[in-house]
Design a protein around this motif. Structure first.
Motif, PDB file in Angstrom:
ATOM      1  N   VAL A   1       0.841  -1.201   0.000  1.00 42.24           N
ATOM      2  CA  VAL A   1       0.000   0.000   0.000  1.00 42.24           C
ATOM      3  C   VAL A   1       0.877   1.253   0.000  1.00 42.24           C
ATOM      4  N   GLY A   2       1.873   1.278   0.882  1.00 41.16           N
ATOM      5  CA  GLY A   2       2.748   2.441   0.965  1.00 41.16           C
ATOM      6  C   GLY A   2       3.539   2.668  -0.307  1.00 41.16           C
ATOM      7  N   LEU A   3       4.006   1.585  -0.911  1.00 39.86           N
ATOM      8  CA  LEU A   3       4.782   1.701  -2.147  1.00 39.86           C
ATOM      9  C   LEU A   3       3.921   2.222  -3.286  1.00 39.86           C
ATOM     10  N   ALA A   4       2.689   1.737  -3.367  1.00 37.74           N
ATOM     11  CA  ALA A   4       1.799   2.169  -4.453  1.00 37.74           C
ATOM     12  C   ALA A   4       1.491   3.657  -4.340  1.00 37.74           C
ATOM     13  N   ILE A   5       1.162   4.114  -3.137  1.00 34.87           N
ATOM     14  CA  ILE A   5       0.823   5.528  -2.958  1.00 34.87           C
ATOM     15  C   ILE A   5       2.071   6.400  -3.054  1.00 34.87           C
ATOM     16  N   GLY A   6       3.182   5.908  -2.527  1.00 33.91           N
ATOM     17  CA  GLY A   6       4.429   6.661  -2.623  1.00 33.91           C
ATOM     18  C   GLY A   6       4.925   6.812  -4.042  1.00 33.91           C
ATOM     19  N   ALA A   7       4.479   5.934  -4.935  1.00 31.64           N
ATOM     20  CA  ALA A   7       4.906   6.011  -6.334  1.00 31.64           C
ATOM     21  C   ALA A   7       4.439   7.300  -6.989  1.00 31.64           C
ATOM     22  N   ILE A   8       3.351   7.896  -6.503  1.00 30.14           N
ATOM     23  CA  ILE A   8       2.858   9.150  -7.089  1.00 30.14           C
ATOM     24  C   ILE A   8       3.932  10.223  -6.996  1.00 30.14           C
ATOM     25  N   ALA A   9       4.475  10.404  -5.789  1.00 29.58           N
ATOM     26  CA  ALA A   9       5.509  11.423  -5.598  1.00 29.58           C
ATOM     27  C   ALA A   9       6.827  11.016  -6.239  1.00 29.58           C
ATOM     28  N   LEU A  10       7.160   9.728  -6.183  1.00 29.77           N
ATOM     29  CA  LEU A  10       8.431   9.264  -6.723  1.00 29.77           C
ATOM     30  C   LEU A  10       8.496   9.471  -8.238  1.00 29.77           C
ATOM     31  N   ILE A  11       7.428   9.114  -8.941  1.00 23.91           N
ATOM     32  CA  ILE A  11       7.393   9.284 -10.391  1.00 23.91           C
ATOM     33  C   ILE A  11       7.493  10.759 -10.751  1.00 23.91           C
ATOM     34  N   ALA A  12       6.773  11.602  -9.995  1.00 22.04           N
ATOM     35  CA  ALA A  12       6.830  13.041 -10.254  1.00 22.04           C
ATOM     36  C   ALA A  12       8.227  13.590 -10.027  1.00 22.04           C
ATOM     37  N   ALA A  13       8.906  13.083  -8.998  1.00 24.33           N
ATOM     38  CA  ALA A  13      10.250  13.567  -8.691  1.00 24.33           C
ATOM     39  C   ALA A  13      11.247  13.191  -9.775  1.00 24.33           C
ATOM     40  N   LEU A  14      11.180  11.947 -10.237  1.00 24.63           N
ATOM     41  CA  LEU A  14      12.165  11.465 -11.201  1.00 24.63           C
ATOM     42  C   LEU A  14      11.828  11.865 -12.635  1.00 24.63           C
TER      43      LEU A  14
ATOM     44  N   MET B   1      -3.603   2.354 -11.915  1.00 27.81           N
ATOM     45  CA  MET B   1      -4.191   3.687 -12.043  1.00 27.81           C
ATOM     46  C   MET B   1      -3.566   4.682 -11.066  1.00 27.81           C
ATOM     47  N   ILE B   2      -3.192   4.205  -9.890  1.00 30.45           N
ATOM     48  CA  ILE B   2      -2.511   5.087  -8.939  1.00 30.45           C
ATOM     49  C   ILE B   2      -1.146   5.496  -9.486  1.00 30.45           C
ATOM     50  N   ILE B   3      -0.459   4.549 -10.131  1.00 36.12           N
ATOM     51  CA  ILE B   3       0.814   4.888 -10.792  1.00 36.12           C
ATOM     52  C   ILE B   3       0.566   5.888 -11.919  1.00 36.12           C
ATOM     53  N   THR B   4      -0.559   5.740 -12.616  1.00 40.21           N
ATOM     54  CA  THR B   4      -0.918   6.691 -13.665  1.00 40.21           C
ATOM     55  C   THR B   4      -1.113   8.088 -13.096  1.00 40.21           C
ATOM     56  N   LEU B   5      -1.617   8.179 -11.865  1.00 42.06           N
ATOM     57  CA  LEU B   5      -1.742   9.487 -11.213  1.00 42.06           C
ATOM     58  C   LEU B   5      -0.367  10.148 -11.070  1.00 42.06           C
ATOM     59  N   GLY B   6       0.647   9.335 -10.794  1.00 41.07           N
ATOM     60  CA  GLY B   6       2.005   9.873 -10.720  1.00 41.07           C
ATOM     61  C   GLY B   6       2.485  10.393 -12.059  1.00 41.07           C
ATOM     62  N   VAL B   7       2.144   9.679 -13.137  1.00 41.22           N
ATOM     63  CA  VAL B   7       2.513  10.142 -14.483  1.00 41.22           C
ATOM     64  C   VAL B   7       1.816  11.466 -14.787  1.00 41.22           C
ATOM     65  N   GLY B   8       0.539  11.540 -14.446  1.00 38.79           N
ATOM     66  CA  GLY B   8      -0.196  12.783 -14.669  1.00 38.79           C
ATOM     67  C   GLY B   8       0.411  13.947 -13.898  1.00 38.79           C
ATOM     68  N   ARG B   9       0.806  13.696 -12.668  1.00 37.41           N
ATOM     69  CA  ARG B   9       1.437  14.738 -11.857  1.00 37.41           C
ATOM     70  C   ARG B   9       2.769  15.175 -12.474  1.00 37.41           C
ATOM     71  N   THR B  10       3.500  14.216 -13.034  1.00 38.55           N
ATOM     72  CA  THR B  10       4.774  14.528 -13.682  1.00 38.55           C
ATOM     73  C   THR B  10       4.574  15.479 -14.852  1.00 38.55           C
ATOM     74  N   LEU B  11       3.487  15.328 -15.580  1.00 39.60           N
ATOM     75  CA  LEU B  11       3.198  16.213 -16.701  1.00 39.60           C
ATOM     76  C   LEU B  11       2.678  17.566 -16.233  1.00 39.60           C
ATOM     77  N   MET B  12       1.877  17.583 -15.186  1.00 39.98           N
ATOM     78  CA  MET B  12       1.209  18.814 -14.765  1.00 39.98           C
ATOM     79  C   MET B  12       2.119  19.792 -14.033  1.00 39.98           C
ATOM     80  N   GLU B  13       2.922  19.303 -13.104  1.00 41.56           N
ATOM     81  CA  GLU B  13       3.645  20.209 -12.216  1.00 41.56           C
ATOM     82  C   GLU B  13       4.642  21.109 -12.951  1.00 41.56           C
TER      83      GLU B  13
END
Length: 403
Positions: free
Chosen positions: A41-54, A98-110
């Motif tokens: 659970v933690g890894l999946a949710i943490g992936a949002i910020a990690l993908i955006a960071a990298l 889909m949660i990982i996809t949220l990270g991809v979306g954040r990477t594009l938006m920020e």
């Protein structure tokens, strides 16, 4: 038709409400859908910020060579679609995807949204304080909205953020079709790189990224390690105190964005003061585990530090010379690595060396302050004339002062 600046700031509010409405309950959703391992659970949710960071750096570099518009709209649409899929399915693997996809979306938006805001507020950067004010407002309204919608059904819970992100995308599409030539030009035209003093620009960018990682290492403590300490020392009442403290923090963050510009401090000076405000807050939090009223005094200092430090780093990136803005804002997302380092470091210290925990966090704050004091290569750009403003992030904050 509203200006692009207003659309970006209001869109920040919409996306902030959507983000904070969905995030707190995602662990419960994943658990209900079959995720029995907390690490998963933690890894999946943490992936949002990690993908955006990298992913921020590469995305920002492409934005500099094309346009921010398609990246921002694509990120918003992709995020909205991900939430709609989460509303429609119950499969665990697809939900994590889909949660990982949220990270991809954040990477594009920020990087795209910050680049656009920097282009519009090219002289003052005041939009970044308004942006942080909207994030704070979303942090107040979002959890309340999430609690209501989650109580209705998972479908409603995920549909609301999808509509908010989609609404933001529609507003952006409409503004590009408006009759305002200036708004369309700022939004569509590829940004020009700023090649002057490239060596100084690279040094400053590296320093700002390091400052951001250190700040977020400490900032992450409030939502990760600190709740565990409260629960350990105060039991069930600790949860109540935490909820009240987070609400107070969000309200004060909103208020501080209107107070800080009136203090007529430079960005760098306000951030240095902010690091010491974090030190005082951390000390009061430690003492507050034994004397509860000190927790509430600590949150006053914490909110002051957060209000200076978080938008301050974005304003520093906005004022940066010698590099491309998209790349700068994209690499600036590396500060979210602090959200991985902070919980790990804080958890290890609080569990194995509790006496060292506050001392190490104090040291991280002081390291950020020292980096803020360092001016690379000794060169200062000329001071532009500007008029002080009472709005968040007023004109008195100049390029050379932030460095």
């Amino acid at each position: 038709m509203p200006s692009l600046r207003r659309v970006l700031i209001f869109g920040t509010l919409l996306s902030s409400v959507a983000y904070f409405a969905a995030l707190p309950f995602l662990p419960l959703v994943l658990t209900a859908r079959g995720a029995t391992d907390p690490a998963t659970v933690g890894l999946a949710i943490g992936a949002i910020a990690l993908i955006a960071a990298l992913g921020g750096g590469p995305v920002g570099a492409v934005i500099d060579r094309t346009s921010a518009r398609p990246f921002l709209i694509t990120g918003l649409v992709l995020t909205a679609l991900a939430y709609l899929v989460l509303a429609a399915v119950t499969d665990l693997v697809l939900s994590i995807a889909m949660i990982i996809t949220l990270g991809v979306g954040r990477t594009l938006m920020e990087p795209a949204s910050k680049h656009l805001l920097s282009t519009i507020d090219f002289r003052t950067g005041s939009g970044f304080r308004w942006r942080h004010a909207m994030l704070s407002l979303g942090a107040i309204a979002g959890p309340a909205a999430g609690a209501v919608t989650f109580g209705l059904s998972e479908q409603v819970y995920f549909a609301v953020p999808a509509l908010l992100y989609a609404g933001y995308a529609v507003m952006l599409i409409l503004i590009t079709r408006s009759q305002d030539p200036a708004a369309v030009r700022d939004f569509v035209a590829p940004p020009a790189a700023v090649p002057d003093r490239p060596r100084e620009g690279r040094g400053q960018l590296t320093r700002i990224i390091m400052i951001g990682i250190l700040i977020f290492t400490v900032f992450s403590q409030l939502s990760t390690v600190f709740p565990l300490l409260l629960n350990e020392r105060l039991g069930t009442t600790g949860v109540t105190h935490l909820a009240v403290l987070l609400i107070i923090n969000a309200v004060l963050n909103l208020a501080w964005q209107f107070v800080l510009p009136r203090l007529r401090l430079t960005v760098r000076a306000s951030m240095i003061i902010g690091t010491f405000a974090f030190v005082v807050a951390l000390a009061l939090f430690q003492l507050g585990l034994e004397t509860v009223p000190l927790l509430y005094l600590g949150i006053l200092f914490w909110s002051a530090g957060q209000s200076a430090l978080l938008p301050g780093q974005e304003i520093m990136l906005h004022q940066l010379t010698g590099t491309s803005k998209g790349l700068a804002f994209g690499l600036g997302e590396l500060r979210y690595l602090g959200f991985f380092l902070g919980p790990w470091l804080g958890g290890a210290l609080s569990g194995n060396a509790p006496a060292a925990y506050p001392a190490v966090m104090f040291g991280v704050c002081l390291a950020a302050a020292l980096l803020l004091l360092v001016h690379p290569y000794g060169a200062r750009p000329p001071r532009p004339a500007a008029r002080a403003s009472a709005v968040p992030g007023g004109d008195h904050q100049q390029d050379d002062d932030q460095q």
